[in-house]
Design an enzyme around this catalytic site. Structure first.
Site, mmCIF file in Angstrom:
data_model
loop_
_atom_site.group_PDB
_atom_site.id
_atom_site.type_symbol
_atom_site.label_atom_id
_atom_site.label_comp_id
_atom_site.label_asym_id
_atom_site.label_seq_id
_atom_site.Cartn_x
_atom_site.Cartn_y
_atom_site.Cartn_z
ATOM 1 N N GLY A 1 0.779 -1.131 -0.186
ATOM 2 C CA GLY A 1 0.090 -0.093 0.030
ATOM 3 C C GLY A 1 1.033 1.232 0.045
ATOM 4 C CG LEU A 2 -0.831 5.298 0.020
ATOM 5 C CD1 LEU A 2 -1.497 6.618 0.778
ATOM 6 C CD2 LEU A 2 -0.165 5.783 -1.165
ATOM 7 C CB ALA A 3 3.418 2.259 4.596
ATOM 8 N N GLY A 4 4.035 0.720 2.153
ATOM 9 C CA GLY A 4 5.156 -0.320 1.703
ATOM 10 C C GLY A 4 5.440 -0.201 0.333
ATOM 11 N NE ARG B 1 -11.522 10.305 10.503
ATOM 12 C CZ ARG B 1 -10.741 9.849 9.754
ATOM 13 N NH1 ARG B 1 -10.056 8.814 10.120
ATOM 14 N NH2 ARG B 1 -10.673 10.386 8.365
ATOM 15 C CG LEU C 1 -3.926 9.113 2.734
ATOM 16 C CD1 LEU C 1 -4.711 9.822 1.537
ATOM 17 C CD2 LEU C 1 -4.000 7.482 2.382
#
Length: 667
Positions: A43-46, A338, A470
């Site tokens: 994903g974004l991190a990996g 949240r 993100l």
């Protein structure tokens, strides 16, 4: 192994990261070519980590269970990504982003990590723009911004309602460049089954080819885990259905401490549950709270009439509506964090004011925004004395420009036009702030095993601010790990290739085979989903939005019994020597059944309310979270000892030198 050394650099907060980068060891370009790194999760991190490490010259192998890195759950992020660019000139700064993040996490995260995140946020935007990410722009050409919950500035960069997708495509393109150069070997449809340790260091993984069923040995000088969160322990969540905790949990079983498992985020703007057969939930973006107003009827009889279909929400007069977030939190209104918004919605629904058939929904209404934007557009376009129809048309066009794909998604799922009728929303499990414990270098308690993004615990405390997931994933992958991992790998320049025919690899593969055989050996009485749904109900009812000691103790006992029944009676058709998606699910649910018990144990241990962890026994007279900084100002890091009930708690005290601890207030 029992000592938590966070390795936070000395010196002033704003200088720690720069000083650290200047002090750590490096690996020369010629030596990088002789070092292998495994990245699990793309994903974004990996994906960003793999692309950057390969660009630096390391040999990288990537693993994901999806058929393409493009299908990582990062693609689902909608609202945007935070950065302290201050294009608006509205008072933002690196320090303010740092402060908002610490405060939003209810003072349960590390100062040094969060300040570094705020520092690197500005670089992320430049990196992504250079990659071609199509961020929205304002009239003057600068990148546009909007707000999210928990802040009083506009710092969220966005690409309509597709920010995660566009950022992931940027990282994926960077990965593809390295794949074509031969610096990344990409293994899709592969799942990490175990971590291999040699002399206490992470030196490889056992992976299962999900197409052939074959077990494979892969070695490296360091292992990077970037496999996302564990929200699917609740069964119903906003996560992709394949999202799981397996890689992190297998590392935990090998000695990586698991931190703050009870810190789970409930997101306030989810499409409500529609029935018992539902398999996942869909999120409406945090960004919608910029323009949507949240309300329920003021009178119980009106709420009942709406539930019975006798009254439509648009028929209710303005004075008969309770904009409860604006009423309770006038300073932040609909943009409270949240956890605060979620509890407020639950309180109204529990009091009988819910607006769908189950009584578990509130309205998110865009009528006021449509009117406001419509009038503004009419003036801008020189339309004098515009009528209501013209104003509505112009206003809807602006809303469509900003959120159009989100409105389309809602209409497809609910079969109602949100431009004409208020959306119905209700809180749901979304993100997990807990994860593997890591130090300042993002290394776990296992030498050579690193953890990034949502899979670690490091930056968000007890509640994550919107649009920060993100930010953290890309900061970790593009700008933090590529520096810090070199410090560790500088000792491996003479190590040479790690062989996979060692006794350690043999033992790990044998353990995986034994586990798979045990899974296949159940009595075949109940399906995997049967157990997952049961676990999810226990978790939601007793470890969900509100918790108490009595029910947490019940949850621990019930999950333990359910796990025993699972291993005895689970039904998995087919065999382990080929494609078997039920076996895939079973392995993941087996880990959830262990994690769920540790989750409840952690929640029971933390006798306070903070962020997403709300204990009924610990609340203010106004129903807000009541922290206990004297006794619980720490990271809870759990050491695996065979069974969740036997896990040993280690504490990392949180030191605040730059921020005053005080009760959060958004009023």
């Amino acid at each position: 192994m029992g000592i938590l050394d966070s390795k936070i650099p000395t010196g002033p907060l704003a200088e720690k990261w720069t000083k650290h980068k200047n002090d750590i060891h490096l690996v020369g370009p010629a030596n990088k070519r002789n070092i292998d790194i495994i990245v699990v999760g793309t994903g974004l991190a990996g994906g960003s980590a793999a692309a950057t490490l390969a660009e630096l010259g390391y040999n990288v192998k990537t693993f994901c269970y999806q058929d393409s890195p493009r299908r990582a759950h990062s693609i689902a992020a909608q609202g945007g990504i935070n950065a302290a660019k201050n294009y608006q000139g509205d008072g933002d700064s690196t320090y303010r982003l740092f402060y908002d993040t610490i405060k939003g996490g209810d003072y349960r995260s590390r100062e040094a990590n969060v300040y570094r995140l705020a520092e690197e946020s500005v670089n992320i935007i430049d990196q992504c723009v250079a990659q071609g990410v199509p961020f929205a722009r304002e009239y003057g050409g600068l990148l546009d911004n909007r707000s999210v919950g928990g802040v009083l500035v506009s710092r969220t960069f966005y690409a309509k309602g597709q920010t995660g997708q566009q950022l992931l495509l940027g990282a994926y393109a960077a990965m593809n460049r390295q794949i074509n150069r031969g610096k990344i070997m990409s293994f899709t449809r592969h799942e990490m089954m175990d971590l291999v340790l040699i002399k206490g260091k992470a030196r490889g993984i056992i992976a299962r080819n999900l197409v052939t069923g074959e077990l494979e040995r892969h070695s490296a000088h360091a292992i990077v885990l970037a496999t996302g969160g564990y929200g699917n322990v609740f069964y119903l969540s906003t996560n992709a259905m394949g999202s799981n905790v397996m890689a992190a949990w297998r590392a935990h079983r090998r000695g990586a401490f698991f931190a703050n498992p009870c810190f789970t985020q409930i997101h306030p703007t989810c499409i409500p549950v529609s029935g018992d057969q539902q398999s996942k939930l869909t999120l409406m973006s945090e960004s919608l709270r910029n323009d949507g107003r949240i309300w329920v009827p003021k009178r119980l009889e009106d709420a009942k009439a709406i539930r019975d279909g006798k009254l439509k929400p648009v028929q209710l007069k303005e004075e008969d509506r309770d904009y409860f977030l604006e009423r309770r939190y006038p300073a932040f209104g609909n943009l409270v964090p949240r956890d605060v918004a979620s509890r407020a919605a639950k309180e109204r629904c529990d009091a009988g004011f819910g607006v769908n058939k189950t009584g578990e929904a509130v309205y998110l209404d865009f009528a006021a925004a449509i009117q406001r934007y419509g009038k503004e557009q009419a003036l801008t376009q020189g339309i004098v004395n515009a009528n209501e129809k013209e104003i509505a048309k112009l206003g809807k066009a602006v809303i469509e420009e900003k959120y159009g794909n989100l409105f389309q998604m809602y209409e497809k799922i609910v079969d109602e036009n949100p431009y004409e009728t208020p959306m119905m929303i209700y809180p749901a499990v979304h993100y997990t702030m807990g994860g593997l414990w890591v130090d300042y270098n993002l290394q776990t308690t296992i030498e050579g095993c690193y953890c990034l993004g949502e899979a670690n615990f490091s930056d968000h405390g007890a509640n994550r601010l919107g649009a920060s997931a993100l930010m953290q994933g890309l900061a970790d992958g593009y700008f933090v790990l590529p520096y810090t991992i070199g410090d560790y790998l500088s000792n491996d320049i003479r190590t040479g290739k790690i062989p996979t025919d060692s006794s350690e690899f043999e033992a790990a593969e044998t353990a995986v085979k034994t586990r798979l055989e045990k899974l296949m050996g159940g009595s075949r009485l109940h399906s995997v989903d049967h157990y997952h749904k049961k676990l999810g109900k226990i978790m939601w009812n007793k470890c969900g939005m509100a918790r108490n000691a009595k029910e947490l103790k019940e949850a621990i006992k019930e999950i333990s019994e359910l796990r025993a029944d699972f291993w005895t009676n689970v039904k998995i058709p087919g065999n382990a020597e080929g494609m078997n998606q039920e076996l895939e699910k079973a392995g993941r649910v087996a880990d959830f059944l262990e994690l769920g018990e540790l989750f409840a144990k952690d929640a029971l241990e933390r006798n306070e309310s903070c962020g997403g962890h709300f204990r009924d026994e610990y609340q203010t007279p106004e129903g807000e979270a009541l922290r206990d900084d004297k006794n619980f100002k720490y990271v809870a890091a759990w050491e695996f000892k065979g069974e969740p009930k036997d896990a040993v708690l280690h504490k990392e005290d949180l030191v605040y030198e730059n921020i005053e601890l005080k009760t959060r207030s958004y009023k």
